[in-house]
Scaffold this active site. Structure first.
Site, short mmCIF file in Angstrom:
data_model
loop_
_atom_site.label_atom_id
_atom_site.label_comp_id
_atom_site.label_asym_id
_atom_site.label_seq_id
_atom_site.Cartn_x
_atom_site.Cartn_y
_atom_site.Cartn_z
N ALA A 10 67.84 30.90 45.69
CA ALA A 10 69.15 30.78 45.04
C ALA A 10 70.32 30.90 46.00
CB ALA A 10 69.28 31.84 43.95
N ARG A 15 75.41 31.97 56.84
CA ARG A 15 75.30 31.95 58.31
C ARG A 15 74.80 30.61 58.84
NH1 ARG A 15 72.09 37.32 59.82
NH2 ARG A 15 71.47 37.26 57.61
N GLY A 139 63.65 46.43 58.31
CA GLY A 139 63.22 47.58 57.54
C GLY A 139 61.86 48.05 58.02
N TYR A 386 69.44 -15.40 57.23
CA TYR A 386 70.54 -14.82 56.46
C TYR A 386 71.76 -15.71 56.57
CZ TYR A 386 73.86 -11.14 54.98
OH TYR A 386 74.81 -10.40 54.34
#
Length: 459
Positions: A10, A15, A139, A386
């Site tokens: 989400a 950054r 952590g 073309y």
């Protein structure tokens, strides 16, 4: 026991300095979100819920038809994001993987090992961890004497002793599904960020005396979360090395793997040789015993066996066995080269089918054409397809010889075994076994060259 998965996708990713949602930045050809989804799919989850928020519709498109979605209108932390899946999952029995959509290097094998560890140890929650040489900023995982996790402590809150711990939290978890959503009702925003932290449920489980474990990744690189362009480049480098190594193990030779870019969905058969600075992208397949030289770029194409591509570009085309391409050729989308075709230097092919053993050696444009077998194009040939508004088709039969500097103005058909004279402009059909000559008549003026200033007599 059933498996479920929640992918967190989400966030904006400020950054990254990008308008594109972070999880939609690509690594080796597909988005980070797709990498994560593929790894999660190895668990065969009964239900996968992707949490979307920033530019939700763009994220939804990537996994449309593959995942359920839950909208997080405000980004109030990881715990809040998981809460968004309550309606889809809360009443189900089983275990739920929670993983961030910005971890493209995680593998399905590691996630399987994580789930097995969680089930075998009868944990209420299991944290995927890694051992970091430099754990600063992560952590830390604090365990008791039984190896159970007692808490996750952030860098700023860690004691001097806890800062020496090198086992870090990767942000990927497995929970008992019902207990997860029960615990989420008891977390709050009493923290510096004012957010709901998913890690708070770990403390709740421990306070209730429930068993929390941790499974350590074998490869620290798999734990990489991409938060900025530096980390994105690191992920790209790790993934490139992983992809190239897998091809080498399967029998592909690289002259310089560090200088070769191959995307994740490319298939290469054994005994292919790849020089440096080769780029292979998208849904490309390379047949065995082919040789790709320096500077070659192939995108979304099927290349046969024993093909040699020399410093050339091939896009969205099919190249059969024994073909040679280049140097400096350009095979544009919707082209088909049959067996043993030769496309030489500075030849461009676009939207054309070229039959077996036909050759265009140099300086030729072949567009919107159906070319038969054993056709030879002389240097400087142009199929003028073309008119400024519409594209027209040229049909060339078998065993045709197209003389050098021929201009073939479509639409027209050149029959089998026909010839166009060098320097001709061909504007109408050429019957079988005929010669087309369409050029101005040559006239020689005897002695006139003496009047030009560059004539030797003027020096």
């Amino acid at each position: 026991m059933s498996n479920y998965a929640i992918i967190l996708a989400a966030g904006k990713g400020t950054r990254m300095k990008s308008d594109l949602p972070k999880v939609l930045h690509k690594v080796s050809g597909i988005t980070m979100l797709e990498h994560v989804f593929r790894a999660v799919s190895a668990l065969n989850p009964e239900k996968t819920v992707t949490i979307i928020g920033h530019k939700a519709e763009l994220v939804r498109e990537v996994l449309s038809g593959k995942s359920s979605f839950a909208l997080q209108t405000e980004q109030l932390g990881t715990g809040h994001a998981v809460m968004m899946a309550e309606e889809e999952l809360a009443r189900l029995a089983g275990q739920t993987l929670v993983i961030a959509g910005d971890t493209p290097l995680i593998t399905g094998e590691s996630l399987k090992n994580l789930i097995d560890f969680h089930v075998n140890h009868k944990n209420v929650a299991t944290i995927l961890t890694a051992t970091a040489d430099d754990p600063f900023g992560y952590g830390r995982i604090i365990r008791n004497q039984h190896g159970e996790v007692t808490k996750i402590v952030e860098q700023k809150d860690a004691t001097e002793f806890e800062q020496q711990v090198k086992e870090i939290n990767t942000g990927t978890y497995v929970f008992d599904n019902k207990r997860l959503f029960e615990a989420l009702k008891n977390i709050n925003t009493n923290n510096a960020q004012g957010e709901y932290y998913l890690t708070d449920v770990i403390s709740i489980f421990r306070e209730n005396g429930e068993k929390v474990g941790a499974y350590v990744l074998r490869d620290f690189n798999e734990s990489l979360g991409v938060n900025d362009r530096v980390a994105l480049a690191t992920a790209e480098s790790v993934m490139r090395n992983r992809i190239n190594k897998a091809h080498m193990v399967n029998g592909v030779s690289f002259q310089n793997p560090e200088a070769t870019y191959i995307e994740v969905d490319v298939v290469i058969e054994p005994d292919v040789v790849i020089e440096a600075n080769v780029t292979l992208k998208g849904q490309t397949k390379i047949g065995s015993e082919s040789f790709l030289t320096n500077g070659t770029c192939i995108v979304d194409s099927n290349i046969g066996q024993r093909v040699v591509v020399t410093n050339s570009t091939i896009k969205e085309s099919t190249v059969a066995d024994g073909v040679t391409v280049g140097p400096y050729a350009h095979i544009r989308p919707e082209s088909v080269l049959a067996e043993n075709v030769h496309i030489g230097n500075f030849v461009e092919v676009k939207g054309s089918t070229i039959g077996e053993n036909s050759k265009a050696g140099h300086l030729t444009y072949i567009g919107n054409a159906e070319v038969g077998t054993e056709v030879n194009f002389g240097a400087g040939t142009i199929l003028a397809n073309y008119d400024g508004k519409n594209k027209f088709k040229t049909t060339i039969g078998d065993n045709v010889f197209v003389g050098s500097n021929s201009t073939i103005i479509a639409p027209l058909t050149i029959g089998n075994r026909a010839v166009t004279a060098a320097g001709s402009t061909v504007t109408k059909d050429v019957p079988e076994d005929s010669i087309a000559i369409g050029r101005g008549r040559q006239e020689n003026k005897d002695g006139y060259a003496k009047h030009f200033p560059y004539h030797p007599s003027k020096r």
